[in-house]
Design a protein around this motif. Structure first.
Motif, PDB file in Angstrom:
ATOM      1  N   GLY A 143       0.789  -1.222   0.000  1.00 17.14           N
ATOM      2  CA  GLY A 143       0.000   0.000   0.000  1.00 17.14           C
ATOM      3  C   GLY A 143       0.820   1.270   0.000  1.00 17.14           C
ATOM      4  N   GLN A 144       2.140   1.160   0.062  1.00 22.00           N
ATOM      5  CA  GLN A 144       3.000   2.350   0.061  1.00 22.00           C
ATOM      6  C   GLN A 144       3.001   2.974  -1.330  1.00 22.00           C
ATOM      7  N   HIS A 145       2.806   4.269  -1.377  1.00 24.11           N
ATOM      8  CA  HIS A 145       2.842   4.986  -2.652  1.00 24.11           C
ATOM      9  C   HIS A 145       4.267   5.442  -2.918  1.00 24.11           C
ATOM     10  N   VAL A 146       4.766   5.108  -4.096  1.00 24.40           N
ATOM     11  CA  VAL A 146       6.104   5.535  -4.491  1.00 24.40           C
ATOM     12  C   VAL A 146       5.949   6.667  -5.491  1.00 24.40           C
ATOM     13  N   LYS A 147       6.452   7.842  -5.134  1.00 26.86           N
ATOM     14  CA  LYS A 147       6.365   8.986  -6.022  1.00 26.86           C
ATOM     15  C   LYS A 147       7.307   8.760  -7.200  1.00 26.86           C
ATOM     16  N   ARG A 148       6.754   8.758  -8.393  1.00 27.32           N
ATOM     17  CA  ARG A 148       7.527   8.419  -9.584  1.00 27.32           C
ATOM     18  C   ARG A 148       8.057   9.672 -10.252  1.00 27.32           C
ATOM     19  N   LYS A 149       9.231   9.526 -10.866  1.00 26.28           N
ATOM     20  CA  LYS A 149       9.840  10.607 -11.633  1.00 26.28           C
ATOM     21  C   LYS A 149       9.838  10.218 -13.104  1.00 26.28           C
ATOM     22  N   VAL A 150       9.848  11.211 -13.943  1.00 31.19           N
ATOM     23  CA  VAL A 150       9.925  10.972 -15.380  1.00 31.19           C
ATOM     24  C   VAL A 150      11.395  10.869 -15.734  1.00 31.19           C
ATOM     25  N   GLY A 151      11.743   9.843 -16.490  1.00 34.96           N
ATOM     26  CA  GLY A 151      13.133   9.662 -16.904  1.00 34.96           C
ATOM     27  C   GLY A 151      13.520  10.672 -17.971  1.00 34.96           C
ATOM     28  N   LYS A 152      14.775  10.640 -18.363  1.00 36.43           N
ATOM     29  CA  LYS A 152      15.249  11.564 -19.394  1.00 36.43           C
ATOM     30  C   LYS A 152      14.599  11.258 -20.726  1.00 36.43           C
ATOM     31  N   ALA A 153      14.126  12.289 -21.392  1.00 35.82           N
ATOM     32  CA  ALA A 153      13.529  12.121 -22.709  1.00 35.82           C
ATOM     33  C   ALA A 153      14.629  12.123 -23.747  1.00 35.82           C
ATOM     34  N   VAL A 154      14.432  11.356 -24.798  1.00 36.34           N
ATOM     35  CA  VAL A 154      15.407  11.323 -25.879  1.00 36.34           C
ATOM     36  C   VAL A 154      15.270  12.621 -26.659  1.00 36.34           C
ATOM     37  N   ALA A 155      16.343  13.376 -26.721  1.00 36.13           N
ATOM     38  CA  ALA A 155      16.311  14.669 -27.383  1.00 36.13           C
ATOM     39  C   ALA A 155      16.428  14.474 -28.894  1.00 36.13           C
ATOM     40  N   GLY A 156      15.621  15.192 -29.610  1.00 32.82           N
ATOM     41  CA  GLY A 156      15.748  15.186 -31.078  1.00 32.82           C
ATOM     42  C   GLY A 156      16.867  16.129 -31.466  1.00 32.82           C
ATOM     43  N   GLY A 157      17.884  15.645 -32.110  1.00 37.18           N
ATOM     44  CA  GLY A 157      19.041  16.450 -32.446  1.00 37.18           C
ATOM     45  C   GLY A 157      18.708  17.539 -33.473  1.00 37.18           C
ATOM     46  N   ALA A 158      19.334  18.667 -33.315  1.00 36.37           N
ATOM     47  CA  ALA A 158      19.112  19.746 -34.274  1.00 36.37           C
ATOM     48  C   ALA A 158      19.915  19.444 -35.534  1.00 36.37           C
ATOM     49  N   ALA A 159      19.284  19.619 -36.673  1.00 36.80           N
ATOM     50  CA  ALA A 159      19.965  19.283 -37.933  1.00 36.80           C
ATOM     51  C   ALA A 159      20.662  20.445 -38.533  1.00 36.80           C
TER      52      ALA A 159
END
Length: 192
Positions: A176-192
């Motif tokens: 029943g313990q709630h674990v506060k979740r984090k968003v992982g690193k997003a894959v960055a779209g490289g600038a062309a």
């Protein structure tokens, strides 16, 4: 004056409370527990009413705090020897598992070796689900005992082996313990 400390503790049938000087001993069907009360806190047993806790120095700061604490400890001892306590734990993570072996809890939680923890004498372990099934179905086990402090400390020691991490939620947690979740690193779209 402590509101908790003033409350009378009811003693169920089958439980015996003895007070000798400052030692309070509680025995029941599950076992026997004892504590030494604070010098300025008087514990007395009324045969019909229950157990009362009286603060002999109501103006002192420490005694005010100890009044409710001693009452709560005695109440927990009475509940423990009559009904007992339980703590449920869950293990999340692919390949993680738990088993009981020769008086030890053995958890496999991603280290190069399984971790063994000695089960205290007052605690019993029941394995409900021995191994995880993917990341969604956890391994589950239940700890039961009559000493609330020892049960809670042992459950906390098991959890410390691999606390739940915030990204995928893998690890050992209380049911029943709630674990506060984090968003992982997003894959960055490289600038062309």
């Amino acid at each position: 004056m402590s509101r908790i400390g003033k409350k009378l503790i009811s003693v169920p049938s089958g439980v015996k409370v003895d007070v000798v000087d400052r030692m309070v001993k509680v025995s029941g069907p599950k076992g026997t527990l004892s504590i030494e009360s604070h010098p300025n806190i008087k514990v007395s047993v009324d045969g019909t009413n229950g157990v009362s806790v009286v603060n002999l120095a109501p103006t002192a700061k420490l005694e005010k705090a100890m009044h409710g604490t001693v009452r709560a400890l005695i109440n927990n001892m009475i509940i423990g020897v009559s009904k007992g306590f339980e703590q449920k734990l869950e293990i999340y993570g692919t390949g993680y598992s738990v088993k009981e072996q020769a008086g030890n809890i053995v958890v496999t939680v991603g280290f190069s070796h399984p971790v063994e923890l000695k089960i205290p004498k007052t605690v019993k372990a029941v394995i409900d689900v021995p191994a995880t099934k993917g990341n969604d179905i956890p391994a589950k086990f239940t700890l039961t005992g009559y000493d609330k402090q020892e049960l809670g400390q042992f459950a906390s020691n098991i959890r410390k082996v691999r606390p739940p991490e915030p990204y995928q939620g893998k690890g050992i947690r209380f049911a029943g313990q709630h674990v506060k979740r984090k968003v992982g690193k997003a894959v960055a779209g490289g600038a062309a």
